[in-house]
Design an enzyme around this catalytic site. Structure first.
Site, PDB file in Angstrom:
ATOM      1  N   ASN A 143     -10.471  -0.192   0.053  1.00 38.57           N
ATOM      2  CA  ASN A 143      -9.490  -0.310   1.133  1.00 38.57           C
ATOM      3  C   ASN A 143     -10.101  -0.093   2.513  1.00 38.57           C
ATOM      4  OD1 ASN A 143      -7.775  -0.419  -1.034  1.00 38.57           O
ATOM      5  ND2 ASN A 143      -6.497   1.298  -0.408  1.00 38.57           N
ATOM      6  N   GLY A 193      -9.611   5.053   1.963  1.00 39.51           N
ATOM      7  CA  GLY A 193     -10.358   5.661   3.066  1.00 39.51           C
ATOM      8  C   GLY A 193     -11.727   5.048   3.254  1.00 39.51           C
ATOM      9  N   GLY A 194     -11.808   3.720   3.205  1.00 37.04           N
ATOM     10  CA  GLY A 194     -13.108   3.042   3.307  1.00 37.04           C
ATOM     11  C   GLY A 194     -13.732   3.078   4.692  1.00 37.04           C
ATOM     12  N   THR A 207      -8.265   1.557   8.879  1.00 39.22           N
ATOM     13  CA  THR A 207      -8.463   2.100  10.232  1.00 39.22           C
ATOM     14  C   THR A 207      -9.321   1.182  11.109  1.00 39.22           C
ATOM     15  OG1 THR A 207      -8.240   4.296   9.312  1.00 39.22           O
ATOM     16  CG2 THR A 207      -9.197   4.157  11.505  1.00 39.22           C
ATOM     17  N   GLY A 237      -8.237   7.384   7.756  1.00 38.04           N
ATOM     18  CA  GLY A 237      -8.551   7.636   9.167  1.00 38.04           C
ATOM     19  C   GLY A 237     -10.051   7.701   9.382  1.00 38.04           C
ATOM     20  N   ASP A 280       0.838  -1.204   0.000  1.00 39.91           N
ATOM     21  CA  ASP A 280       0.000   0.000   0.000  1.00 39.91           C
ATOM     22  C   ASP A 280       0.877   1.259   0.000  1.00 39.91           C
ATOM     23  OD1 ASP A 280      -2.453   1.291   0.136  1.00 39.91           O
ATOM     24  OD2 ASP A 280      -2.636   1.142   2.312  1.00 39.91           O
TER      25      ASP A 280
HETATM   26 ZN    ZN Z   1      -4.933   4.745   0.994  1.00 39.31          ZN
END
Ligand code: ZN
Length: 296
Positions: free
Chosen positions: A231, A210-211, A234, A182, A82
């Site tokens: 993705n 940022g899923g 967090t 985040g 990543d």
């Molecule tokens: Zn990313």
């Protein structure tokens, strides 16, 4: 199964309208939760690793863990790097057995990003692994990189078209469309119009970064709009820590580490399964396997 390259299965996912979960692993236990969760729902999956995590554990141990985990299941598993800004790290991952990598030149001026992404493309083409490349600036914190709200910027449509022109085999393209790494403070503002414009002219599958924190409706709309790789990082990290802490709070006298590790694994696995259901990739292992002989 042996580890697979993510390109063909993402192409298939985009064509069929489902999303493949790409989970950031932290250690062996979290990677195992991802692979086992995918196997339980018969879904293709991507185990991805941040550069920081690679540097913490080392290239070879991670490659061995994920390769061995993939060998115990019959769902397709890709091992992906990543957000990497360093072509040497990219090379070392490819040499160690990664089946796809991301070059992230999004903090560079466009021409420089394009130039370096093309170098990464040549490297991955030669090695037969998939490449993800990014333009625009996705907000939030990823590894040690902070992009605040003022710095976050959407990808420019014309630049997107130019960017992918000489990378026809790009496994997945990551234009910034308003999501952030985040936790979101309010609801994420996704530029669906930009996403639609991009997918109308570019057939490469899109990555949704940022899923964590997006609503089910947002996931569905993005996946329907061409986001084949989704993705999640967090949430996985939070569950990793919280499952451990919660058990210790509930049972302060518990001293067997394996009991904690099992609880951690269970919490992450349940999350993986719920996400896979939302993304529509449950039961799609055979569908994803059907294209594996194609080029990355
Ligand atoms: Zn990313």
């Amino acid at each position: 199964m042996a580890l697979v390259s993510m390109g063909p299965m993402l192409k298939r996912a985009r064509a069929q309208g489902y999303g493949i979960a790409a989970y950031n692993m932290i250690d062996y236990n979290s990677a195992r939760a991802v692979v086992e969760g995918a196997q339980a729902l018969d879904a293709p999956v991507i185990v991805q690793v941040s550069v920081k995590t690679v540097k913490h554990w080392g290239y070879t141990p991670i490659a061995h863990w994920v390769r061995d985990l993939a060998a115990t299941v019959d769902v397709p598993v890709a091992l992906h790097l990543d957000h990497c800004t360093d072509l040497d790290v990219l090379r070392r991952c490819i040499d160690a057995g990664w089946t796809s990598v991301m070059f992230d030149g999004s903090s560079l001026p466009f021409e420089e990003n394009l130039d370096k992404s093309l170098k990464a493309y040549a490297m991955t083409e030669q090695a037969g692994v998939g490449l993800e490349a990014e333009i625009g600036a996705i907000g939030g914190v990823e590894d040690d990189k902070h992009v605040n709200e003022d710095e976050a910027r959407l990808a420019n449509f014309d630049e997107c078209v130019r960017f992918v022109r000489d990378m026809p085999n790009l496994a997945v393209f990551a234009p910034a469309i308003g999501t952030a790494h985040g936790m979101y403070k309010g609801e994420a503002k996704i530029a669906y119009d930009l996403l639609e414009r991009i997918t109308a002219s570019i057939s490469i599958p899109i990555a949704l970064h940022g899923g964590t924190g997006l609503t089910e409706e947002q996931f569905h709309r993005c996946i329907a709009g061409g986001c084949a790789k989704v993705n999640i990082s967090t949430m996985h990290k939070m569950l990793y820590i919280n499952s451990f802490v919660k058990l210790k709070e509930q049972k302060p006298n518990l001293e067997e580490p394996l009991t904690f590790i099992a609880a951690q694994n269970e919490a992450m696995k349940e999350d993986v399964k719920s996400v896979i259901k939302i993304f529509g990739s449950a039961g799609k292992a055979a569908d994803a396997r059907s294209v594996l002989t194609q080029r990355h």
